[in-house]
Write a protein that holds these residues in place. Sequence first.
Motif, PDB file in Angstrom:
ATOM      1  N   ARG A   8      -9.595  -2.307   0.760  1.00 14.22           N
ATOM      2  CA  ARG A   8      -9.780  -2.902   2.090  1.00 14.22           C
ATOM      3  C   ARG A   8      -9.507  -4.408   2.063  1.00 14.22           C
ATOM      4  NH1 ARG A   8     -16.398  -2.652   2.784  1.00 14.22           N
ATOM      5  NH2 ARG A   8     -16.930  -3.100   0.619  1.00 14.22           N
ATOM      6  N   PHE A   9      -9.365  -4.975   0.861  1.00 12.10           N
ATOM      7  CA  PHE A   9      -9.031  -6.400   0.726  1.00 12.10           C
ATOM      8  C   PHE A   9      -7.547  -6.507   0.400  1.00 12.10           C
ATOM      9  CE2 PHE A   9     -13.460  -5.902  -0.671  1.00 12.10           C
ATOM     10  CZ  PHE A   9     -14.093  -6.656   0.303  1.00 12.10           C
ATOM     11  N   TRP A  10      -6.787  -7.060   1.336  1.00 15.09           N
ATOM     12  CA  TRP A  10      -5.330  -7.032   1.206  1.00 15.09           C
ATOM     13  C   TRP A  10      -4.788  -8.441   1.417  1.00 15.09           C
ATOM     14  CZ3 TRP A  10      -2.458  -2.024   2.107  1.00 15.09           C
ATOM     15  CH2 TRP A  10      -1.097  -2.164   1.859  1.00 15.09           C
ATOM     16  N   LEU A  11      -4.176  -9.007   0.365  1.00 13.52           N
ATOM     17  CA  LEU A  11      -3.570 -10.338   0.456  1.00 13.52           C
ATOM     18  C   LEU A  11      -2.093 -10.195   0.761  1.00 13.52           C
ATOM     19  CD1 LEU A  11      -3.574 -13.413   0.106  1.00 13.52           C
ATOM     20  CD2 LEU A  11      -3.194 -13.053  -2.345  1.00 13.52           C
ATOM     21  N   HIS A  12      -1.652 -10.792   1.858  1.00 16.51           N
ATOM     22  CA  HIS A  12      -0.244 -10.712   2.257  1.00 16.51           C
ATOM     23  C   HIS A  12       0.479 -11.940   1.724  1.00 16.51           C
ATOM     24  CE1 HIS A  12       3.035  -8.998   4.297  1.00 16.51           C
ATOM     25  NE2 HIS A  12       2.314  -8.250   5.083  1.00 16.51           N
ATOM     26  N   PHE A  37       0.268   4.904   7.913  1.00 15.76           N
ATOM     27  CA  PHE A  37      -0.531   5.733   7.016  1.00 15.76           C
ATOM     28  C   PHE A  37      -1.677   4.988   6.329  1.00 15.76           C
ATOM     29  CE2 PHE A  37       3.671   7.872   7.002  1.00 15.76           C
ATOM     30  CZ  PHE A  37       3.263   9.088   7.533  1.00 15.76           C
ATOM     31  N   VAL A  38      -1.674   3.642   6.346  1.00 20.28           N
ATOM     32  CA  VAL A  38      -2.715   2.879   5.661  1.00 20.28           C
ATOM     33  C   VAL A  38      -3.423   1.998   6.684  1.00 20.28           C
ATOM     34  CG1 VAL A  38      -3.227   1.334   3.742  1.00 20.28           C
ATOM     35  CG2 VAL A  38      -1.248   2.861   3.610  1.00 20.28           C
ATOM     36  N   PRO A  39      -4.594   2.394   7.175  1.00 20.90           N
ATOM     37  CA  PRO A  39      -5.253   1.630   8.251  1.00 20.90           C
ATOM     38  C   PRO A  39      -5.531   0.183   7.883  1.00 20.90           C
ATOM     39  CG  PRO A  39      -6.269   3.796   7.957  1.00 20.90           C
ATOM     40  CD  PRO A  39      -5.316   3.614   6.811  1.00 20.90           C
ATOM     41  N   CYS A  40      -5.859  -0.103   6.619  1.00 18.11           N
ATOM     42  CA  CYS A  40      -6.244  -1.465   6.256  1.00 18.11           C
ATOM     43  C   CYS A  40      -5.075  -2.434   6.251  1.00 18.11           C
ATOM     44  CB  CYS A  40      -6.927  -1.470   4.893  1.00 18.11           C
ATOM     45  SG  CYS A  40      -5.856  -0.884   3.553  1.00 18.11           S
ATOM     46  N   PHE A  41      -3.854  -1.927   6.282  1.00 17.41           N
ATOM     47  CA  PHE A  41      -2.701  -2.819   6.220  1.00 17.41           C
ATOM     48  C   PHE A  41      -2.645  -3.756   7.416  1.00 17.41           C
ATOM     49  CE2 PHE A  41       1.776  -3.698   7.278  1.00 17.41           C
ATOM     50  CZ  PHE A  41       2.121  -4.433   6.165  1.00 17.41           C
ATOM     51  N   GLN A  42      -3.075  -3.291   8.568  1.00 15.34           N
ATOM     52  CA  GLN A  42      -3.021  -4.125   9.767  1.00 15.34           C
ATOM     53  C   GLN A  42      -3.959  -5.316   9.674  1.00 15.34           C
ATOM     54  OE1 GLN A  42      -2.875  -1.910  13.542  1.00 15.34           O
ATOM     55  NE2 GLN A  42      -2.870  -0.023  12.344  1.00 15.34           N
ATOM     56  N   ASP A  43      -4.955  -5.252   8.810  1.00 19.56           N
ATOM     57  CA  ASP A  43      -5.899  -6.362   8.649  1.00 19.56           C
ATOM     58  C   ASP A  43      -5.558  -7.239   7.459  1.00 19.56           C
ATOM     59  OD1 ASP A  43      -7.404  -5.407  10.826  1.00 19.56           O
ATOM     60  OD2 ASP A  43      -8.455  -3.987   9.526  1.00 19.56           O
ATOM     61  N   SER A  44      -4.355  -7.106   6.899  1.00 22.39           N
ATOM     62  CA  SER A  44      -3.988  -7.908   5.742  1.00 22.39           C
ATOM     63  C   SER A  44      -3.931  -9.388   6.123  1.00 22.39           C
ATOM     64  CB  SER A  44      -2.635  -7.456   5.192  1.00 22.39           C
ATOM     65  OG  SER A  44      -1.638  -7.545   6.204  1.00 22.39           O
ATOM     66  N   ASP A  59     -13.927  -2.946   7.025  1.00 19.80           N
ATOM     67  CA  ASP A  59     -14.461  -1.610   6.762  1.00 19.80           C
ATOM     68  C   ASP A  59     -13.750  -0.980   5.574  1.00 19.80           C
ATOM     69  OD1 ASP A  59     -16.135  -1.901   8.942  1.00 19.80           O
ATOM     70  OD2 ASP A  59     -14.689  -0.989  10.332  1.00 19.80           O
ATOM     71  N   ALA A  60     -14.467  -0.129   4.870  1.00 20.77           N
ATOM     72  CA  ALA A  60     -13.862   0.599   3.757  1.00 20.77           C
ATOM     73  C   ALA A  60     -12.804   1.563   4.279  1.00 20.77           C
ATOM     74  CB  ALA A  60     -14.929   1.354   2.979  1.00 20.77           C
ATOM     75  N   VAL A  61     -11.780   1.836   3.450  1.00 18.30           N
ATOM     76  CA  VAL A  61     -10.689   2.724   3.845  1.00 18.30           C
ATOM     77  C   VAL A  61     -11.117   4.171   3.615  1.00 18.30           C
ATOM     78  CG1 VAL A  61      -8.282   3.339   3.471  1.00 18.30           C
ATOM     79  CG2 VAL A  61      -9.021   0.971   3.178  1.00 18.30           C
ATOM     80  N   PRO A  62     -11.134   5.000   4.656  1.00 19.08           N
ATOM     81  CA  PRO A  62     -11.550   6.402   4.470  1.00 19.08           C
ATOM     82  C   PRO A  62     -10.489   7.188   3.714  1.00 19.08           C
ATOM     83  CG  PRO A  62     -10.777   6.059   6.706  1.00 19.08           C
ATOM     84  CD  PRO A  62     -10.810   4.708   6.062  1.00 19.08           C
ATOM     85  N   GLU A  63     -10.913   8.144   2.927  1.00 18.03           N
ATOM     86  CA  GLU A  63      -9.987   9.018   2.225  1.00 18.03           C
ATOM     87  C   GLU A  63      -9.374  10.013   3.205  1.00 18.03           C
ATOM     88  OE1 GLU A  63      -8.897   8.875  -0.798  1.00 18.03           O
ATOM     89  OE2 GLU A  63     -10.132   7.166  -1.348  1.00 18.03           O
ATOM     90  N   PRO A  64      -8.108  10.394   3.008  1.00 20.33           N
ATOM     91  CA  PRO A  64      -7.485  11.387   3.896  1.00 20.33           C
ATOM     92  C   PRO A  64      -8.226  12.723   3.843  1.00 20.33           C
ATOM     93  CG  PRO A  64      -5.855  10.288   2.516  1.00 20.33           C
ATOM     94  CD  PRO A  64      -7.182   9.906   1.986  1.00 20.33           C
ATOM     95  N   THR A  65      -8.231  13.388   4.968  1.00 20.05           N
ATOM     96  CA  THR A  65      -8.904  14.695   5.049  1.00 20.05           C
ATOM     97  C   THR A  65      -7.933  15.849   4.845  1.00 20.05           C
ATOM     98  OG1 THR A  65      -8.599  14.686   7.450  1.00 20.05           O
ATOM     99  CG2 THR A  65     -10.681  13.800   6.585  1.00 20.05           C
ATOM    100  N   GLU A  66      -6.629  15.598   4.937  1.00 19.70           N
ATOM    101  CA  GLU A  66      -5.643  16.657   4.772  1.00 19.70           C
ATOM    102  C   GLU A  66      -4.907  16.485   3.448  1.00 19.70           C
ATOM    103  OE1 GLU A  66      -2.997  16.673   8.052  1.00 19.70           O
ATOM    104  OE2 GLU A  66      -4.565  16.961   9.568  1.00 19.70           O
ATOM    105  N   ALA A  67      -4.564  17.620   2.844  1.00 17.38           N
ATOM    106  CA  ALA A  67      -3.816  17.588   1.592  1.00 17.38           C
ATOM    107  C   ALA A  67      -2.387  17.128   1.857  1.00 17.38           C
ATOM    108  CB  ALA A  67      -3.800  18.960   0.948  1.00 17.38           C
ATOM    109  N   THR A  68      -1.831  16.354   0.946  1.00 16.39           N
ATOM    110  CA  THR A  68      -0.453  15.863   1.080  1.00 16.39           C
ATOM    111  C   THR A  68       0.315  16.232  -0.172  1.00 16.39           C
ATOM    112  OG1 THR A  68      -1.216  13.737   0.256  1.00 16.39           O
ATOM    113  CG2 THR A  68      -1.004  13.957   2.622  1.00 16.39           C
ATOM    114  N   ILE A  69       0.694  17.469  -0.268  1.00 17.25           N
ATOM    115  CA  ILE A  69       1.447  17.970  -1.409  1.00 17.25           C
ATOM    116  C   ILE A  69       2.826  18.370  -0.910  1.00 17.25           C
ATOM    117  CG2 ILE A  69       1.567  19.709  -3.226  1.00 17.25           C
ATOM    118  CD1 ILE A  69      -1.464  19.896  -3.094  1.00 17.25           C
ATOM    119  N   PHE A  70       3.858  17.795  -1.510  1.00 16.64           N
ATOM    120  CA  PHE A  70       5.224  18.043  -1.071  1.00 16.64           C
ATOM    121  C   PHE A  70       6.049  18.591  -2.231  1.00 16.64           C
ATOM    122  CE2 PHE A  70       3.523  14.532   1.394  1.00 16.64           C
ATOM    123  CZ  PHE A  70       3.706  14.993   2.690  1.00 16.64           C
TER     124      PHE A  70
END
Length: 435
Positions: A8-12, A37-44, A59-70
């Motif tokens: 959640r801490f992002w240095l641009h 796909f990364v909510p915290c990026f907008q607050d960098s 705020d802490a970044v929530p973990e995805p609820t859906e599987a992402t297997i390709f």
Amino acid sequence: QTTRGWSRFWLHDEVGFADKGYDFITDDPLHDQLTKFVPCFQDSCSYGMYPLYKVQKPDAVPEPTEATIFTGLCQAASVRYFTLGMGSLINTHSRVGTVGKAAACAIPVKVGANFPFRPCWNFQNRMGGSQLTAGGMVMRAPGDTAETFGVIYPCPGDEKAMAAQDEREVGYTRYNIPPDAIFPMSWQELPEGSTVFQYVPNTELPDDHPKRTRLPGKGVMSPRATFPPPREYPLSQTYVDLCILGCLEYSQECARNWIHGFEGWPNEDSPHWLNDRPMPRRPWLSTPLYRVIDGLLRSELPSSLACRCLPAEYSSHYLAGPKRPIIDVTYEAYEHATRDVGQASTRHVKHLIFSYSFRIRESEWNEKTEGQCMSGMPCRLLELAGYRRSFCFRSVEQGGFTAPGLIEDREGARDVNGILRPAPPFWAGSDGKAP
């Protein structure tokens, strides 16, 4: 999408972010994906704003609820059909631009002599507007054992989609390549039960094939495409470059196999090969690997490469035709062929601007003046003028930063280095006075 544990801490720390703000990066496809796909990026935060994290933690970044297997396209169970690309489609950039992203994953292969067709310089797209000869297919002559180098890439996965694709390929017939004629040249293998095919022009099919092209109303076979390339549809060097660059994605040996796999290279009787590189006399400007390409052609096709002509030289093929015109090549003295020469009028500059900060850079000045003032003269503003440079300019709108400015200080005046540039004409008012 498949990465976990985003902070959640992002240095641009991108260059340009701090002084040009977020608008500087909004057109970057990578940032579009991060924003999605990364909510915290907008607050960098930039360097200047980063300490605010100590005051108010995001705020802490929530973990995805859906599987992402390709799974990869070539190994997907739905992919059953592959097509052979043996010309410009060997080149990944060209293939993806033509077929789409699904074709990015390709397998380099050799096709053996038991496939009854081989590549040939015999395809002229007379309806498409490109006046050149590209790679086509031709039936093998008896005893022809040349192998074909190319790549195979995935096509639509079901029979219905393939039938629709067949309908779009007017004048072509899908011809399956025997599995025992395909030899992969990498660690990748074809999925089990897959079918590899090539679209063959109907003019090149066997005479007993039901789709073999016939002349309208006569029932007789239409003529097959001729090769080597004719005068009006020469072999294009930029097309050859595209193909060989695709081969070089794998190795120089693949490029040599590709060269020998093609039939119909220009020869002394049909020497129509046009060097249409953007700057053919200085090819390194547009084709960085020209030495490798030309070296391969020179070693494998010395007599054919000798036919290649610069654009000015190619006109000789037309002059050597049956109705060669009589051309007067006698040159007159310059005094007999003079013409008016317009000289640009001298611009009398009325207003000059002294740049002493980041607009000393020419690119920054051109952006500000819409490119109207390119030249500047290095100079020094003497302390007699009563100014000194100081970090006194505050920018609130552009991300919050401090920049150098000039302040009036008779007692502490200093010499200031900078650039003197003419002010653009549109800066002056209707009365011609400085703004």
